[in-house]
Design an enzyme around this catalytic site. Structure first.
Site, PDB file in Angstrom:
ATOM      1  N   ASP A 292       0.455  -1.315  -0.498  1.00 63.50           N
ATOM      2  CA  ASP A 292       0.256   0.056   0.097  1.00 63.50           C
ATOM      3  C   ASP A 292       0.925   0.842  -0.101  1.00 63.50           C
ATOM      4  O   ASP A 292       2.016   1.691   0.446  1.00 63.50           O
ATOM      5  CB  ASP A 292      -1.010   0.111   1.209  1.00 63.50           C
ATOM      6  CG  ASP A 292      -1.879   0.890   1.024  1.00 63.50           C
ATOM      7  OD1 ASP A 292      -2.295   1.643   0.299  1.00 63.50           O
ATOM      8  OD2 ASP A 292      -1.819   1.649   2.402  1.00 63.50           O
ATOM      9  N   GLY A 573      -5.306   2.934  -3.743  1.00 69.53           N
ATOM     10  CA  GLY A 573      -6.204   3.998  -3.622  1.00 69.53           C
ATOM     11  C   GLY A 573      -5.937   5.023  -4.209  1.00 69.53           C
ATOM     12  O   GLY A 573      -6.784   6.199  -5.079  1.00 69.53           O
ATOM     13  N   ASP A 574      -4.688   5.369  -3.792  1.00 67.52           N
ATOM     14  CA  ASP A 574      -4.752   7.375  -4.708  1.00 67.52           C
ATOM     15  C   ASP A 574      -4.814   7.590  -6.226  1.00 67.52           C
ATOM     16  O   ASP A 574      -4.936   6.360  -6.817  1.00 67.52           O
ATOM     17  CB  ASP A 574      -3.567   7.557  -4.359  1.00 67.52           C
ATOM     18  CG  ASP A 574      -2.736   7.879  -3.164  1.00 67.52           C
ATOM     19  OD1 ASP A 574      -3.930   8.388  -2.475  1.00 67.52           O
ATOM     20  OD2 ASP A 574      -2.110   8.244  -2.240  1.00 67.52           O
ATOM     21  N   ASN A 727      -8.375  -1.563   4.464  1.00 66.83           N
ATOM     22  CA  ASN A 727      -8.539  -2.222   2.820  1.00 66.83           C
ATOM     23  C   ASN A 727      -7.010  -2.890   2.485  1.00 66.83           C
ATOM     24  O   ASN A 727      -7.366  -3.015   1.782  1.00 66.83           O
ATOM     25  CB  ASN A 727      -8.920  -0.642   2.370  1.00 66.83           C
ATOM     26  CG  ASN A 727      -7.649   0.003   2.904  1.00 66.83           C
ATOM     27  OD1 ASN A 727      -6.610   0.310   3.588  1.00 66.83           O
ATOM     28  ND2 ASN A 727      -7.405   1.067   1.873  1.00 66.83           N
TER      29      ASN A 727
END
Length: 1118
Positions: A292, A573-574, A727
């Site tokens: 992540d 998620g960026d 997440n």
């Protein structure tokens, strides 16, 4: 406490049923899924901790419906509560709840903000009442309780297969002995030997005459019985104790991880933790890391840095002439002492913002007013200070920034928001909150003050721009330019907009919105339609820029892991631009890369075309079809060794020049959705595995798990996933090894992980030091264990040829029992716990040492076969050398020592000494414990056997040890046998260490030659890139989005990449200096061969390419 018949009574959880009303008090666990009815706090608020659900320790707020909140603590009113509730069926969706409540003729919408889930803990709330919606196994917590996945290492699976093979080998040996026994008993001498030793009474044809039968029949019966006897005699070849020893070693290595002070993070008092003991050696075989970004590579601590307001950029430190000061001093930080709510750690340099706010600039006021109103933060008074409970660091940073500039969010109720602007309090009626989710990528609030209704919205620039009024086109262009500037600094951006709403339009829209909010079918879709209807024709206010700094040591850790041959995929998620900029910052993407492929198409066919074009370019490079220089030089040293290893001349570091072409892949979330389809996943896998780095942007938690699973299923490689938030749990559980970082997003990732620590940089030490050591130790242990077991057990097999295959044992039964427990266990356990080829400093300094684990070099079927072969040969020598020495041996007093007991003691003694000396040869790192157990095991054996065979115990072997050990022939035999066994091993090791030494052996030599801990230059000198940085690198950064809908979500933004530019252009070919060609006639200067007659450099040792027949000599420090 459960309300029953108008009274509160204590009840067990299992007896709580749907429809019960429960009273809970502070710090109690919620026993079932409840609809919150009333609380002790003002505005019917209630605070809960959801660590058991999502791992997040920050408090969350729930609020009862105002109509039910009026019942407060009145037992009589609560007992008469008779509402009708219709809701969704039981499911495992934690962040969502859909339902409606009809009470007193009115219908109320129910969502997740009014529900307390089982597993939550009530905090800072004296009491509350709730109505049970789901209980027992139908609660959302229980619906999420799936089966845990048991992770096993490749070595475990290999060991299981090898054990089966060893068992088959055991059966084969027993079968051989059975057939030989039948032949011996029937055809050779077994039947004739009955004169001295008759067959048992139940054997047909026995000389005792108790059972009639043919000799062949009796021999067959004996042979069948001998088969089972030899299974017992030879069963030690099956290493039953192996699994116990393996678990002991794994436990020890796990403790070493836990005790590593260099992986201890003092600010949080958080050491590294090995949460499992079954995967340590697999840490030394990781080929793919899936990481992540936010909170894992970065600190996830947000700081408000810059802003764009009405087309002007603010945030830079300016001098008196208006020029930007690049590195301003601390003294230039603005003084916010005029604001009693200002935070002492807030830093901002642009004085223009404060001046314009004090001058009542409308645009500045609207900008910060939006930050003050549009959020889901909860205020809290602690020790007289105002503190905020934010659901994400992003949101907290924005509200805190507004606070420091004089726009203070003070309190909220279900229907109002109270703020203070430059000391003047303002109260706004809260009409609606249009919540954030990862599809909308924006959040809005609708408020009213002085009869004026306004919508305040913040979100990703891509979605805000689509909903702006046409009059904002010029302002939009200026803001976009500022966003690009912010992106160059790696800042996370967010756009702000406002809209005035007529009363008549809002009235009609509110009716449609309420109808959608109580719908049970397609509620989400209907509400999104309402959101889209009102979030149109907005006026752009500007943009914010927040800094999320990289964690300390991340670039160095990633660079070192890449040098080790580990491929790193970032799944975030960026937005695409943010991820790319962070990729360059942390050296995941480098200037040396030939191309950074960006896959960002929307349609399936377009994505496929982009993927195929990228794959074609990679294949063309591999085939050498592209133009440009093809540097593939190998630097060699004066001793002729290659730089793929490490050679040390005058204590200089080894160097190599890697000319391989490197690529990177950046793929967007919507494109990834197409790539994960069965018809294209093979292409994604091939392209991704051909690239040195892969960045997947805008991915959901499910997509993270699917990407990890794709590589895990199709590649024979070990994968590791690392993350810090809820997440990331799915990919952490999917990978072979999961690592959790205890950061700002709670403990859910840690709770689901196999290993945990506080900083990403510790991953480098976990893999390159502990992982490599664990793999090395386990491989050495397994090789030696199989060797010593075969060397021990096959002595019985050779003896079978001299005892008529009667299943008589060669060794004393006590020796057979103690061999694996007392005589040979501790030395190999010490090796498995403490051994290391090089220390931790060199393990990190030379990451190429990690390579053997990647290719499974140290223990595989071939290595196992060689260990077994060595054990078989050793057993042969251990048996036949003493056999020949004692066959006709007679002492000076005429007493022979060729009896079975004496011979067994000789072989056993030689075996113990040989095995322990062999372990000493395998030991690379000597500690006091190693010395104690190796030499102690040998001494203990001799002392124990002398004591055991002493007359005091009256054992059948009484006096044998003393007689054997007093014989000079025994000691000569012991010496001769061990020399024959060990000298070839020593010679073989000497040859490979001196002539064909591995990188590990050379670095060990360097470690022994120098004790200096100063870190000089890297092991590898990489060539300067012949390409420009890929033109696909975007200048835009963005704002990270979480992937859960509701109150707890991060509010972030993202924008589309600008159109891809033309492919990268070649630079001038690389020129190597300080290198000479070595030929048979000596060292000569080399003329560059770059298509011209003149050299491109005046250096006397300039070299650009060489003939393959000559060596390149390292002459000076590069």
């Amino acid at each position: 406490m459960v309300l029953r018949d108008g009274k509160l009574v204590e009840e067990q959880w299992q007896k709580v049923v749907v429809g019960d009303i429960i009273r809970m008090e502070n710090n109690q666990f919620v026993a079932a899924d409840l609809l919150l009815l009333s609380t002790s706090e003002p505005n019917s608020l209630c605070y809960i901790e959801t660590a058991e659900l999502d791992g997040e320790t920050n408090l969350k707020v729930r609020q009862a419906i105002p109509e039910t909140a009026e019942m407060e603590n009145d037992i009589e009113k609560l007992g008469k509560f008779d509402a009708e509730i219709v809701c969704e069926p039981p499911n495992n969706r934690l962040p969502k709840f859909e339902g409606k409540m009809t009470w007193k003729g009115e219908t109320h919408s129910l969502d997740n903000d009014k529900i307390l889930l089982r597993g939550c803990v009530l905090r800072n709330t004296q009491w509350c009442y709730g109505l049970v919606i789901f209980s027992g196994h139908e609660s959302k917590l229980m619906m999420n309780c799936g089966k845990s996945v048991f992770k096993r290492t490749n070595i475990d699976r290999l060991m299981n297969a090898l054990i089966i093979g060893i068992f088959i080998f055991l059966l084969s040996m027993c079968l051989i002995c059975t057939i030989a026994c039948g032949i011996w008993e029937s055809l050779i001498a077994g039947n004739d030997f009955q004169v001295y030793l008759p067959w048992e009474t139940f054997i047909p044809g026995t000389s005792l005459g108790t059972k009639d039968g043919e000799v062949a029949e009796g021999a067959t019966t004996i042979a069948l019985l001998v088969f089972f006897s030899y299974i017992i005699v030879l069963n030690t070849v099956v290493p039953i104790s192996l699994y116990v020893s393996v678990e002991i070693i794994r436990m020890g290595n796990s403790l070493l991880i836990n005790w590593d002070s260099k992986m201890y993070y003092e600010p949080k008092d958080d050491p590294a933790r090995a949460r499992t003991t079954a995967l340590n050696e697999e840490l030394g075989q990781i080929e793919y890391i899936f990481s992540d970004k936010t909170g894992t590579l970065t600190q996830n601590i947000m700081e408000f840095k810059k802003a764009s307001v009405n087309g002007k950029s603010y945030g830079d430190c300016l001098d008196g002439s208006g020029n930007v000061i690049e590195s301003p001093e601390k003294s230039r930080i603005l003084d916010f002492s005029w604001n009693k709510y200002a935070e002492g750690n807030f830093e901002f340099y642009d004085r223009r913002v404060v001046e314009m706010i004090k001058n009542n600039d409308k645009y500045q006021h609207d900008f910060f007013k939006l930050l003050c109103l549009c959020h889901t933060v909860m205020p809290e008074e602690k020790d007289g200070k105002l503190e905020y409970q934010a659901q994400s660091p992003d949101e907290g940073a924005l509200v805190s920034a507004a606070r420091n500039f004089g726009f203070v969010f003070k309190s909220r109720t279900p229907n109002t928001i109270t703020i203070e602007i430059l000391g003047k309090e303002e109260v706004y009626d809260l009409l609606a909150i249009l919540d954030f989710d990862n599809v909308r990528k924006r959040m809005s609030v609708i408020v009213r003050r002085n009869g004026k209704i306004q919508l305040w919205c913040k979100g990703a620039d891509s979605v805000i721009y689509e909903r702006l009024d046409k009059s904002c086109s010029q302002l939009q262009e200026l803001t976009t330019h500022h966003l690009n500037e912010f992106a160059q600094e790696g800042l996370r951006t967010l756009c702000l907009a406002v809209k005035d709403i007529p009363d008549s339009f809002y009235a009609s829209w509110a009716a449609r919105y309420k109808e959608a909010s109580i719908a049970l079918d397609n509620r989400e879709e209907k509400m999104n339609v309402c959101y889209e209807e009102i979030e149109q024709n907005m006026i752009l206010l500007g943009a914010t820029a927040i800094e999320d700094k990289l964690q300390d040591g991340v670039p160095d850790a990633i660079a070192n892991l890449a040098l080790a041959g580990i491929k790193i995929w970032v799944l975030t998620g960026d937005k695409q631009e943010t991820a790319i900029n962070i990729g360059y910052s942390c050296r995941l993407l480098t200037d040396e890369m030939e191309e950074v492929f960006v896959i960002d198409a929307e349609e399936f066919n377009e994505v496929k075309t982009q993927m195929e074009d990228a794959m074609k370019m990679v294949n063309d490079h591999k085939k050498g079809k592209t133009t440009g220089d093809n540097v593939d030089a190998t630097v060699r040293f004066e001793n002729g060794t290659s730089a793929t290893g490490a050679s040390f001349s005058k204590a200089d570091d080894a160097v190599s020049i890697e000319g391989e072409m490197e690529f990177a892949l950046v793929i967007n979330g919507h494109s990834l959705a197409h790539c994960l389809k069965p018809e294209m996943e093979a292409l994604l896998l091939e392209l991704g595995c051909s690239c040195k780095a892969v960045i997947c942007c805008r991915v959901t938690p499910l997509q993270k798990a699917l990407v990890v699973d794709l590589v895990k299923r199709n590649k024979k490689s070990i994968t590791l996933a690392i993350g810090d938030g809820a997440n990331d749990v799915s990919m952490i559980k999917t990978a072979h090894i999961g690592v959790g970082i205890s950061g700002q997003e709670g403990m859910q990732a840690v709770l689901s992980s196999d290993y945990s620590f506080s900083q990403f940089r510790y991953l480098e030490r976990l893999l390159l030091v502990h992982g490599r050591w664990s793999y090395l130790r386990m491989c050495k242990f397994l090789k030696f264990f199989f060797y010593k077991n075969f060397a021990f057990t096959l002595c019985h097999f050779w003896y079978a040829f001299f005892c008529g295959f009667s299943a008589q044992t060669l060794f004393d039964p006590y020796f057979i029992s103690f061999y694996n427990v007392m005589y040979s266990s501790l030395p190999i356990l010490a090796l498995g716990l403490f051994d290391q080829d090089v220390n931790d400093y060199y393990s990190i300094r030379y990451p190429k040492l990690y390579h053997p684990g990647l290719v499974n070099l140290l223990f595989n079927k071939k290595v196992f076969g060689l260990s077994v072969a060595e054990g078989v040969i050793s057993s042969f020598i251990l048996f036949f050398i003493p056999y020949g020495a004692f066959l006709e041996e007679v002492r000076s007093d005429g007493i022979t020592q060729s009896d079975i007991q004496s011979f067994g003691v000789v072989v056993a003694s030689t075996l113990v000494v040989a095995v322990n000396l062999r372990c000493a040869l395998d030991t690379s790192y000597w500690t006091g414990f190693n010395h104690f157990v190796i030499w102690g095991s040998i001494i203990y054996y001799f002392c124990f056997i002398l004591a055991m065979y002493a007359p005091v115990f009256n054992y059948t072997y009484q006096g044998v040890a003393y007689e054997v050990f007093s014989s000079l022939n025994f000691w000569l035999t012991l010496l001769l046998t061990n020399v024959i066994l060990l000298v070839p091993v020593v010679a073989y090791r000497f040859y490979w260490t001196s002539i064909k030494s591995s990188l590990s052996e050379r670095i060990r030599m360097k470690q022994r030659l120098t004790k200096s801990k100063s870190r000089s230059r890297d092991l590898h000198i990489r060539r300067t890139s012949t390409f420009r940085r890929s033109s696909h690198r975007s200048l835009r950064s963005g704002y990270a989005f979480a992937h859960q809908q509701g109150f707890a979500e991060l509010i972030t933004s993202g924008i589309n990449m600008r159109d891809r530019a033309s492919s990268a252009q070649l630079r001038d070919p690389v020129t190597l200096t300080n290198v000479k060609r070595f030929s048979d006639t000596g060292v000569t200067n080399v003329k560059p061969q770059n298509g011209t007659n003149e050299p491109r450099t005046t250096h006397p040792n300039a070299l650009e390419s060489t003939d393959t027949g000559n060596r390149v000599l390292y002459t000076d420090k590069l």
